[in-house]
Design an enzyme around this catalytic site. Structure first.
Site, PDB file in Angstrom:
ATOM      1  N   SER A  45     -68.264  26.633 -14.549  1.00 12.22           N
ATOM      2  CA  SER A  45     -67.925  26.640 -13.121  1.00 12.22           C
ATOM      3  C   SER A  45     -69.163  26.363 -12.270  1.00 12.22           C
ATOM      4  O   SER A  45     -69.095  25.638 -11.276  1.00 12.22           O
ATOM      5  CB  SER A  45     -67.350  27.995 -12.696  1.00 12.22           C
ATOM      6  OG  SER A  45     -66.141  28.250 -13.348  1.00 12.22           O
TER       7      SER A  45
ATOM      8  N   THR B  18     -60.669  27.028   0.111  1.00 14.65           N
ATOM      9  CA  THR B  18     -59.629  28.067   0.115  1.00 14.65           C
ATOM     10  C   THR B  18     -59.880  29.100   1.216  1.00 14.65           C
ATOM     11  O   THR B  18     -61.025  29.450   1.496  1.00 14.65           O
ATOM     12  CB  THR B  18     -59.624  28.780  -1.252  1.00 14.65           C
ATOM     13  OG1 THR B  18     -59.477  27.794  -2.268  1.00 14.65           O
ATOM     14  CG2 THR B  18     -58.499  29.794  -1.355  1.00 14.65           C
TER      15      THR B  18
ATOM     16  N   GLU C 266     -58.573  25.319  -8.815  1.00  9.62           N
ATOM     17  CA  GLU C 266     -58.528  23.851  -8.932  1.00  9.62           C
ATOM     18  C   GLU C 266     -57.103  23.352  -9.138  1.00  9.62           C
ATOM     19  O   GLU C 266     -56.857  22.432  -9.926  1.00  9.62           O
ATOM     20  CB  GLU C 266     -59.393  23.385 -10.105  1.00  9.62           C
ATOM     21  CG  GLU C 266     -60.836  23.801  -9.987  1.00  9.62           C
ATOM     22  CD  GLU C 266     -61.627  22.880  -9.097  1.00  9.62           C
ATOM     23  OE1 GLU C 266     -61.086  21.811  -8.726  1.00  9.62           O
ATOM     24  OE2 GLU C 266     -62.763  23.230  -8.767  1.00  9.62           O
TER      25      GLU C 266
ATOM     26  N   GLY D  95     -54.292  28.840  -0.204  1.00 10.53           N
ATOM     27  CA  GLY D  95     -54.940  28.439  -1.449  1.00 10.53           C
ATOM     28  C   GLY D  95     -54.339  27.142  -1.942  1.00 10.53           C
ATOM     29  O   GLY D  95     -54.873  26.056  -1.708  1.00 10.53           O
TER      30      GLY D  95
ATOM     31  N   ALA E  72     -63.649  17.693 -10.266  1.00 14.52           N
ATOM     32  CA  ALA E  72     -63.872  18.990 -10.920  1.00 14.52           C
ATOM     33  C   ALA E  72     -62.764  19.297 -11.920  1.00 14.52           C
ATOM     34  O   ALA E  72     -63.013  19.831 -13.004  1.00 14.52           O
ATOM     35  CB  ALA E  72     -63.983  20.083  -9.868  1.00 14.52           C
TER      36      ALA E  72
ATOM     37  N   PRO F 241     -58.178  32.971   2.983  1.00 13.75           N
ATOM     38  CA  PRO F 241     -57.383  34.119   2.547  1.00 13.75           C
ATOM     39  C   PRO F 241     -55.882  33.822   2.519  1.00 13.75           C
ATOM     40  O   PRO F 241     -55.176  34.262   1.628  1.00 13.75           O
ATOM     41  CB  PRO F 241     -57.717  35.194   3.585  1.00 13.75           C
ATOM     42  CG  PRO F 241     -59.072  34.823   4.099  1.00 13.75           C
ATOM     43  CD  PRO F 241     -59.148  33.325   4.044  1.00 13.75           C
TER      44      PRO F 241
ATOM     45  N   ASP G 211     -55.520  38.652 -30.344  1.00 11.15           N
ATOM     46  CA  ASP G 211     -54.544  39.407 -31.130  1.00 11.15           C
ATOM     47  C   ASP G 211     -55.002  39.489 -32.586  1.00 11.15           C
ATOM     48  O   ASP G 211     -54.991  40.557 -33.208  1.00 11.15           O
ATOM     49  CB  ASP G 211     -53.202  38.658 -31.035  1.00 11.15           C
ATOM     50  CG  ASP G 211     -52.013  39.555 -31.313  1.00 11.15           C
ATOM     51  OD1 ASP G 211     -52.223  40.678 -31.788  1.00 11.15           O
ATOM     52  OD2 ASP G 211     -50.888  39.105 -31.070  1.00 11.15           O
TER      53      ASP G 211
ATOM     54  N   THR H 204     -66.988  30.090  -5.099  1.00 12.08           N
ATOM     55  CA  THR H 204     -67.979  30.240  -6.160  1.00 12.08           C
ATOM     56  C   THR H 204     -69.370  29.962  -5.597  1.00 12.08           C
ATOM     57  O   THR H 204     -69.585  28.961  -4.902  1.00 12.08           O
ATOM     58  CB  THR H 204     -67.661  29.257  -7.315  1.00 12.08           C
ATOM     59  OG1 THR H 204     -66.330  29.536  -7.771  1.00 12.08           O
ATOM     60  CG2 THR H 204     -68.652  29.390  -8.461  1.00 12.08           C
TER      61      THR H 204
HETATM   62  C1  FAD Z   1     -62.917  33.116  -9.508  1.00 15.15           C
HETATM   63  C2  FAD Z   1     -62.425  32.084  -8.544  1.00 15.15           C
HETATM   64  C3  FAD Z   1     -63.280  31.098  -8.055  1.00 15.15           C
HETATM   65  C4  FAD Z   1     -62.832  30.186  -7.093  1.00 15.15           C
HETATM   66  N1  FAD Z   1     -63.714  29.269  -6.576  1.00 15.15           N
HETATM   67  C5  FAD Z   1     -63.326  28.508  -5.494  1.00 15.15           C
HETATM   68  C6  FAD Z   1     -64.282  27.698  -4.812  1.00 15.15           C
HETATM   69  O1  FAD Z   1     -65.449  27.587  -5.210  1.00 15.15           O
HETATM   70  N2  FAD Z   1     -63.886  27.036  -3.681  1.00 15.15           N
HETATM   71  C7  FAD Z   1     -62.600  27.126  -3.203  1.00 15.15           C
HETATM   72  O2  FAD Z   1     -62.317  26.511  -2.165  1.00 15.15           O
HETATM   73  N3  FAD Z   1     -61.667  27.877  -3.839  1.00 15.15           N
HETATM   74  C8  FAD Z   1     -61.995  28.588  -4.970  1.00 15.15           C
HETATM   75  N4  FAD Z   1     -61.078  29.388  -5.606  1.00 15.15           N
HETATM   76  C9  FAD Z   1     -59.745  29.512  -5.033  1.00 15.15           C
HETATM   77  C10 FAD Z   1     -58.635  28.833  -5.851  1.00 15.15           C
HETATM   78  O3  FAD Z   1     -58.744  27.441  -5.784  1.00 15.15           O
HETATM   79  C11 FAD Z   1     -57.274  29.361  -5.331  1.00 15.15           C
HETATM   80  O4  FAD Z   1     -57.183  30.710  -5.742  1.00 15.15           O
HETATM   81  C12 FAD Z   1     -56.109  28.544  -5.827  1.00 15.15           C
HETATM   82  O5  FAD Z   1     -56.039  27.304  -5.164  1.00 15.15           O
HETATM   83  C13 FAD Z   1     -54.751  29.258  -5.649  1.00 15.15           C
HETATM   84  O6  FAD Z   1     -54.604  29.698  -4.355  1.00 15.15           O
HETATM   85  P1  FAD Z   1     -54.147  31.211  -4.052  1.00 15.15           P
HETATM   86  O7  FAD Z   1     -55.003  32.117  -4.841  1.00 15.15           O
HETATM   87  O8  FAD Z   1     -54.101  31.365  -2.588  1.00 15.15           O
HETATM   88  O9  FAD Z   1     -52.688  31.323  -4.666  1.00 15.15           O
HETATM   89  P2  FAD Z   1     -51.324  30.857  -3.960  1.00 15.15           P
HETATM   90  O10 FAD Z   1     -51.471  29.471  -3.467  1.00 15.15           O
HETATM   91  O11 FAD Z   1     -50.891  31.897  -3.001  1.00 15.15           O
HETATM   92  O12 FAD Z   1     -50.345  30.854  -5.214  1.00 15.15           O
HETATM   93  C14 FAD Z   1     -49.690  32.057  -5.683  1.00 15.15           C
HETATM   94  C15 FAD Z   1     -48.650  31.658  -6.716  1.00 15.15           C
HETATM   95  O13 FAD Z   1     -47.689  30.804  -6.120  1.00 15.15           O
HETATM   96  C16 FAD Z   1     -47.551  29.610  -6.877  1.00 15.15           C
HETATM   97  N5  FAD Z   1     -47.205  28.514  -5.970  1.00 15.15           N
HETATM   98  C17 FAD Z   1     -47.961  28.013  -4.962  1.00 15.15           C
HETATM   99  N6  FAD Z   1     -47.292  27.013  -4.345  1.00 15.15           N
HETATM  100  C18 FAD Z   1     -46.110  26.883  -5.001  1.00 15.15           C
HETATM  101  C19 FAD Z   1     -44.959  26.020  -4.827  1.00 15.15           C
HETATM  102  N7  FAD Z   1     -44.940  25.067  -3.876  1.00 15.15           N
HETATM  103  N8  FAD Z   1     -43.925  26.177  -5.680  1.00 15.15           N
HETATM  104  C20 FAD Z   1     -43.947  27.118  -6.640  1.00 15.15           C
HETATM  105  N9  FAD Z   1     -44.977  27.956  -6.843  1.00 15.15           N
HETATM  106  C21 FAD Z   1     -46.046  27.836  -6.026  1.00 15.15           C
HETATM  107  C22 FAD Z   1     -48.904  29.425  -7.550  1.00 15.15           C
HETATM  108  O14 FAD Z   1     -48.817  28.577  -8.691  1.00 15.15           O
HETATM  109  C23 FAD Z   1     -49.254  30.865  -7.892  1.00 15.15           C
HETATM  110  O15 FAD Z   1     -48.615  31.232  -9.076  1.00 15.15           O
HETATM  111  C24 FAD Z   1     -61.482  30.251  -6.639  1.00 15.15           C
HETATM  112  C25 FAD Z   1     -60.607  31.211  -7.179  1.00 15.15           C
HETATM  113  C26 FAD Z   1     -61.051  32.110  -8.109  1.00 15.15           C
HETATM  114  C27 FAD Z   1     -60.098  33.135  -8.659  1.00 15.15           C
END
Ligand code: FAD
Length: 388
Positions: free
Chosen positions: A96, A137, A368, A142, A247, A139, A341, A169
């Site tokens: 990462s 991203t 991603e 995403g 990426a 709050p 497992d 990150t």
């Molecule tokens: C450790 C870590 C590092 C990260 N680093 C970065 C970074 O450097 N820069 C950055 O910008 N972001 C970063 N991210 C953020 C990451 O890209 C987001 O968490 C990701 O895009 C998902 O967004 P969310 O967490 O808001 O989930 P959500 O978008 O809220 O999704 C929640 C659930 O809903 C599902 N879902 C979403 N839309 C739909 C749909 N249309 N139909 C059906 N299901 C759906 C998803 O698949 C998921 O299961 C990081 C995340 C983590 C955990």
């Protein structure tokens, strides 16, 4: 454990050029000898990365490895992919770090930056003298980042940014953040520098996953960013999405590395562990597990290699990357769970790798583009219909 030798059931080495194998092997050695001995301490301390290795990673050409000029290694995309594979064989946090620095920070500056931005930042980022992060991203946004609330407004000769970015990150160690913000002309990218007034980064703690990686939140309160820090060459979601394609391509390879580490560990463990009077490896269910792992690794390797060759031919479609990221992370996670497992109780302690890779891959499945999002991208590609 014997030294890691790779997994190559279908003689894919025969399809690789010498320089591709050389790049892979030098990173494999770095990971075994220099990274893995430091890892446990960082995993135990949530949100820490062995920053002392950054100059060495730069020497190995790991930052922006597939970019040309500005001190970058200029590797082809298969060599780059193999490098990502080896880094993630160590830990998803290590891969990462390199993915963000290269694919998400150096790539947009290289592709869309002004000459002054390129001259200032690319050599510094390639040499590890500067660290970057990518703020897309938020709050509340995403998967559907286009709904972002972060806003940039022109005031005089500058831009004023307000908003919050989350899950970023390397946010607290970054010298420069690529921040995507809404403007009257659509979404634009800004180079927000450490120390700019109103810009603050704080780490997110309590992660079960990607512990050897720094994950932060960025706060922007009336941050004044000069016009020369706007990325001039792109507007709209094309900017961040094109970075993500870079990426995600690396992740498709990286996941193979995590899967290979788990398979290798599970195979050796099963050969040594005696259950019911014989090696675990002699039992049918254990063999079924190992064969599943090897078969899925081999299929993932073929997929990544083909996508890499197509990328080098300049014929890549982003849906191909979606398939490779979606599939390879999915099978890597299933392999890590099987390996965990098979290791029994030993599988839950950090003297072994499987569970660390397993929980890391939960993040890799989410970031991603989640598994679902890539399914929907492919679904739209094959049907011509955007799913509701
Ligand atoms: C450790 C870590 C590092 C990260 N680093 C970065 C970074 O450097 N820069 C950055 O910008 N972001 C970063 N991210 C953020 C990451 O890209 C987001 O968490 C990701 O895009 C998902 O967004 P969310 O967490 O808001 O989930 P959500 O978008 O809220 O999704 C929640 C659930 O809903 C599902 N879902 C979403 N839309 C739909 C749909 N249309 N139909 C059906 N299901 C759906 C998803 O698949 C998921 O299961 C990081 C995340 C983590 C955990």
């Amino acid at each position: 454990m014997p030294e890691f030798q790779g997994v190559d059931f279908l003689r894919l080495d025969d399809l690789l050029q010498d320089e591709e194998k050389l790049a892979r092997d030098s990173v494999r050695e770095f990971v075994s000898k220099e990274f893995l001995p430091l890892l446990q301490e960082h995993v135990r301390q949530d949100g820490s990365f062995p920053m002392s290795l950054v100059p060495r990673m730069a020497d190995l050409g790991l930052f922006g490895a597939n970019l040309q000029g500005y001190g970058c290694a200029g590797m082809n995309n298969v060599a780059y992919g193999l490098v990502m594979q080896e880094l993630e064989r160590g830990d998803s946090g290590l891969r990462s770090f390199a993915s963000v620095q290269g694919g998400l920070v150096m790539y947009p500056i290289h592709a869309y930056g002004s000459d002054a931005q390129k001259d200032r930042w690319l050599p510094a980022l390639a040499s590890g003298r500067a660290i970057g992060c990518f703020g897309l991203t938020e709050p509340d946004f995403g998967s559907h980042a286009s709904g972002m609330r972060t806003r940039a407004e022109r005031r005089g000769g500058a831009w004023v940014l307000n908003g919050t970015k989350r899950w970023i990150t390397n946010g607290t160690v970054a010298d420069v953040a690529i921040v995507w913000a809404r403007t009257d002309d659509g979404i634009r990218g800004f180079l927000v520098e450490k120390g700019m007034r109103g810009f603050e980064a704080r780490d997110i703690k309590g992660k079960f996953s990607l512990r050897a990686s720094i994950t932060s939140e960025l706060f922007l309160h009336d941050v004044e960013v000069p016009e020369e820090n706007l990325l001039p060459g792109v507007s709209g979601m094309k900017g961040p999405l094109s970075c993500l394609t870079q990426a995600r391509y690396g992740i498709a390879w990286g996941a193979i590395g995590a899967a290979m580490a788990c398979y290798d560990e599970a195979l050796h463990y099963a050969q040594e562990r005696i259950v019911q009077g014989g090696p675990l490896a002699s039992k049918q269910i254990a063999q079924q597990r190992l064969v599943f792992m090897l078969t899925e690794i081999t299929k993932a390797q073929l997929l990544a290699l083909r996508v890499g060759r197509i990328k080098d031919e300049g014929k890549l479609h982003h849906a191909m990357v979606s398939m490779a990221k979606m599939n390879n992370v999915d099978v890597a996670l299933r392999i890590a769970r099987e390996a965990r497992d098979l290791l029994g109780a030993n599988g839950i302690v950090d003297d072994y790798q499987a569970m660390r890779h397993m929980v890391n891959l939960e993040t890799v499945r989410t970031y991603e583009g989640t598994h679902d999002v890539h399914t929907l991208i492919l679904g739209e590609h094959v049907t011509g219909m955007r799913a509701l």
